[in-house]
Design an enzyme around this catalytic site. Structure first.
Site, PDB file in Angstrom:
ATOM      1  N   ASP A  47       0.883  -1.154   0.000  1.00 19.03           N
ATOM      2  CA  ASP A  47       0.000   0.000   0.000  1.00 19.03           C
ATOM      3  C   ASP A  47       0.931   1.216   0.000  1.00 19.03           C
ATOM      4  O   ASP A  47       2.111   1.116   0.351  1.00 19.03           O
ATOM      5  CB  ASP A  47      -0.942  -0.002   1.205  1.00 19.03           C
ATOM      6  CG  ASP A  47      -2.135   0.932   0.964  1.00 19.03           C
ATOM      7  OD1 ASP A  47      -2.035   1.795   0.060  1.00 19.03           O
ATOM      8  OD2 ASP A  47      -3.156   0.818   1.668  1.00 19.03           O
TER       9      ASP A  47
HETATM   10  C1  BGC Z   1      -4.928   3.394   0.046  1.00 26.36           C
HETATM   11  C2  BGC Z   1      -4.990   2.419  -1.125  1.00 26.36           C
HETATM   12  C3  BGC Z   1      -4.760   3.162  -2.396  1.00 26.36           C
HETATM   13  C4  BGC Z   1      -3.427   3.865  -2.307  1.00 26.36           C
HETATM   14  C5  BGC Z   1      -3.098   4.656  -3.545  1.00 26.36           C
HETATM   15  C6  BGC Z   1      -3.667   4.196   0.038  1.00 26.36           C
HETATM   16  O1  BGC Z   1      -3.687   5.199   0.996  1.00 26.36           O
HETATM   17  O2  BGC Z   1      -5.015   2.670   1.263  1.00 26.36           O
HETATM   18  O3  BGC Z   1      -6.229   1.772  -1.146  1.00 26.36           O
HETATM   19  O4  BGC Z   1      -4.824   2.285  -3.485  1.00 26.36           O
HETATM   20  O5  BGC Z   1      -3.441   4.768  -1.228  1.00 26.36           O
HETATM   21  O6  BGC Z   1      -3.916   5.770  -3.630  1.00 26.36           O
END
Ligand code: BGC
Length: 763
Positions: free
Chosen positions: A228
């Site tokens: 993530d």
């Molecule tokens: C979120 C993800 C997301 C990523 C990119 C993170 O903060 O938890 O779900 O895909 O950011 O935006």
């Protein structure tokens, strides 16, 4: 396909390390000299959030269709439709030059307070798994990749970057992992995104057991694992654990750390090569899909409309709906003019167009007079004048339609909900309007359940429209006017009150940990087993017609676990309007060695029926429908015995039940050990055979010692000797008699254990 091994051989250490860390916020590192292109990723999950500037984490994205969010999708229980949405998402990804869409999210709704529940499917792992797999299959069928997220146990936003979810093995396997497992094994997502949080003390990004042993080895996952955004703490440790790609980039220090670790001999280069192999596989696969062009925004808007309508759940209806030609409609609530159709955070889409509920109602009832009142402010302040206005508007109308949207300060990615309530103003508004207008319909826009008991009694009907996507406004109008017969059913329980919810005593955690103390018992598994009343149960949803269930049949009444079972039932539309019904199959294990939820969803089907029409619905149940994960064996286990197959219209509306007897084909070692109690020895089939003669002697002997009847039917020391013995280890009882035994107590128990072992191996 390129010869990846040959390419890896040609890559320098620096190139390999760089490939495993992003080059920008949304792209991987290309290697031009070897014709390795970059891979472009974008959020996800219910629309394409393509940033024009690949280095910008959050700017206004390029226009794309905002489909309904996962709560709405799951409420449709329509896997074909979800697949179709996946295809449309892929078409947009291709047009917007995106290789991998960051979604879907398959986390469980452990508590309705999780601010991000709108992005997740369900409190039930079976339903969530089916939905995630369908969406992935749909997207990937067009040559666009997905990222199944957030692996794993990311069930809250509170301290989500670091909190440790303390979950026991069985709960992980039966509740928090199966949706991922289903999606991985049935749909093979190109990428899996690890969660931010820790699981039992270890960051998901460094969790070897989770990323390598379970995901890659046990489930046979062939894609790559991406972090993530910002979830990596120690790049070398994460690579060793199985985290292939770190995002976002650029992060030269991380790249350097990997290079140095390989040079120092701290990191085996084979580990790096394996991550490179996995990433390259996806990079080259993505490159096979030509990107660019346009997508048909109008067609996708229509699809978004259809999905929104399928996902809407009619929670309550006293007969007012569908509306019968009202002449004067009071439309109340800010959300009628400014549709609330998606949630805040990384999934936020720049919609191609937005249906305004008020205008859609006017189109639906061109001859009716529609008046509007705002009802509530945007923020948390209380404005009585807005309520007074609404009351005046509602009073003189035939019906009042109240559009109530949970504001983003109460629900969003990034923070959890403080409570399950609407705002004070919204509650007061509903109460005031229903006091003067009995024909009031409340239309809810939110991503997760709200408490309704303060205001529901005065309403005539309540429609849960969810975060319904950009075309939801039109779908609401169609459902209210009966152009669409509602068929959505809840994929999560509506509790009566917050303190009834399963994780209430263990949420959100403290001192850096959150203990999943409720174990397996989340969602209906809890309400069911604990007999806690719900407001609206899992699986609930009304229709404008009625359905009768009859003639439940099983393919066999005795079956082997590996063969599974097929259950069928006849469903008849007994009303006057065409409609769709979601038939749910739950399994109840009559007796099990370990505690189990009263029943669990193991199959479902959605059918469309004309008035008077009957269809036979057939649902297969496989090995896993009957198994539980037994930590004593470290595997999924079935046991001989009877199972009730419950066929229902909701978790609390079981229409038919049939019973079948399972024969387990597993040959498991006995769970008996030196410390096993008398009860355990007697419960174990082989243990019982080996121990029974000794047991009879022991009971006789102890009854003689404590013998005599003291008048109340029990022994002299006031208890039932055999009962008292049951929970004592055999070894401890033998220790009491050490001096009369011909052999040491330990040897006697070991001998019995060897006997049991012999019986198991022969069987
Ligand atoms: C979120 C993800 C997301 C990523 C990119 C993170 O903060 O938890 O779900 O895909 O950011 O935006």
């Amino acid at each position: 396909m390129n010869d990846i091994q040959a390419i890896i051989k040609k890559m320098t250490l620096e190139e390999k390390a760089a490939l495993c860390t992003g080059a920008s916020a949304w792209s991987t590192t290309p290697v031009d000299r070897l014709d390795i292109p970059e891979l472009i990723v974008s959020d996800g999950p219910h629309g394409v959030r393509r940033q024009a500037d690949i280095h910008a984490l959050a700017q206004k994205s390029l226009p794309a269709t905002c489909f309904p969010t996962a709560s709405s999708l799951a409420s449709s229980w329509d896997t074909d439709l979800v697949y179709e949405m996946g295809q449309a998402l892929a078409e947009e990804a291709i047009a917007l030059k995106v290789d991998v869409l960051l979604g879907p999210g398959a986390n469980m709704k452990r508590t309705p307070l999780c601010g991000r529940n709108f992005e997740y499917f369900s409190e039930d792992p079976y339903l969530a798994g089916q939905m995630a797999a369908s969406l992935i299959n749909g997207i990937q069928s067009k040559g666009v990749g997905t990222s199944l997220k957030h692996f794993a146990a990311n069930n809250q936003e509170f301290e989500r970057f670091a909190i440790s979810a303390e979950v026991d093995e069985r709960t992980l396997r039966e509740i928090y992992l199966p949706a991922f497992e289903t999606a991985v094994t049935q749909a093979k997502p190109w990428t899996v995104m690890c969660a931010y949080n820790k699981i039992n003390g270890t960051y998901a990004s460094e969790h070897y057991r989770l990323l390598t042993e379970i995901l890659k080895d046990e489930w046979g996952y062939e894609g790559f694992v991406v972090s993530d955004w910002g979830a990596v703490h120690d790049r070398v440790a994460s690579l060793e654990a199985g985290l292939d790609l770190e995002m976002p980039g650029p992060k030269q220090r991380r790249v350097n750390a990997v290079i140095e670790a390989v040079r120092d001999g701290q990191l085996d280069e084979a580990v790096l090569d394996e991550s490179v192999r996995r990433i390259l596989q996806v990079v080259f696969r993505a490159a096979q899909t030509p990107k660019g062009g346009t997508f048909n925004a109008a067609v996708h808007h229509t699809l978004a409309h259809k999905i929104a309508a399928e996902g809407m759940v009619l929670l309550k209806n006293n007969g007012l709906l569908p509306l019968q030609d009202p002449q004067h409609i009071a439309v109340i609530g800010r959300a009628a003019q400014k549709a609330h159709f998606q949630g805040g955070g990384s999934s936020h889409i720049n919609a191609t167009q937005v249906d305004v509920p008020f205008s859609e109602l006017q189109k639906m009832a061109p001859n009716a007079e529609l008046s509007f009142a705002l009802g509530y402010p945007e923020g948390a302040e209380f404005e009585q004048c807005l309520i007074d206005d609404a009351v005046t508007t509602a009073k003189v109308a035939d019906v009042a339609l109240l559009f109530i949207a949970l504001p983003s300060f109460k629900e969003s990615e990034g923070y959890d909900r403080p409570d399950l309530d609407l705002t004070d103003q919204q509650i007061a508004l509903i109460q005031a309007v229903t006091a003067v207008q009995p024909n009031t319909v409340v239309v809810l826009n939110n991503g997760a359940p709200v408490v309704v008991r303060d205001w529901i009694d005065g309403t005539a009907a309540v429609l849960e429209a969810w975060m319904m996507g950009q075309a939801g406004g039109g779908a609401i109008a169609e459902v209210l006017f009966g152009r669409v017969n509602p068929s959505g059913k809840l994929a999560e329980t509506y509790p009566v009150k917050l303190s009834d919810t399963p994780a209430h005593l263990n949420f959100p955690g403290e001192n850096g940990t959150v203990r999943y103390g409720e174990g397996l018992f989340i969602g209906y598994r809890y309400y069911d087993t604990k007999e806690v009343p719900t407001e609206f149960p899992f699986g609930h949803g009304l229709s404008y017609t009625t359905f009768a269930y009859s003639n439940p049949q099983l393919s066999a009444t005795c079956f082997r676990d590996v063969d599974g079972l097929t259950v069928s039932v006849d469903v008849t539309n007994t009303g006057t309007m065409a409609g769709k019904e979601v038939i749910q199959v739950y399994v109840h294990d009559q007796v099990a060695r370990l505690v189990r939820p009263y029943k669990e969803l193991k199959g479902f089907a959605k059918v469309e029926l004309q008035p008077g029409e009957t269809k036979t619905v057939t649902i297969p149940l496989d090995f896993r429908a009957f198994a539980f994960f037994d930590p004593a064996h470290g595997q999924w286990v079935t046991e001989n015995g009877a199972f009730d197959i419950l066929i229902g219209a909701s978790a609390e509306d079981i229409r038919c039940a049939v019973t079948a007897t399972l024969t387990s084909t597993l040959r498991l070692p006995s769970v008996l050990h030196r410390e096993s109690t008398i009860r355990a020895w007697l419960d174990d089939p082989s243990g019982k055979v080996a121990f029974e003669p000794m047991y009879q002697q022991m009971v006789g002997h102890l009854t003689r010692i404590f013998g005599g009847d003291d008048g109340d039917g029990s022994d002299t020391i006031g208890m039932d000797t055999a009962g008292f013995m049951l929970d004592m280890p055999l070894l401890s009882i033998l220790h009491f008699q050490e001096d009369v035994l011909t052999q040491p107590a330990d040897d006697i128990v070991d001998l019995l254990l060897a006997q049991v072992h012999g019986m198991r191996t022969q069987a």
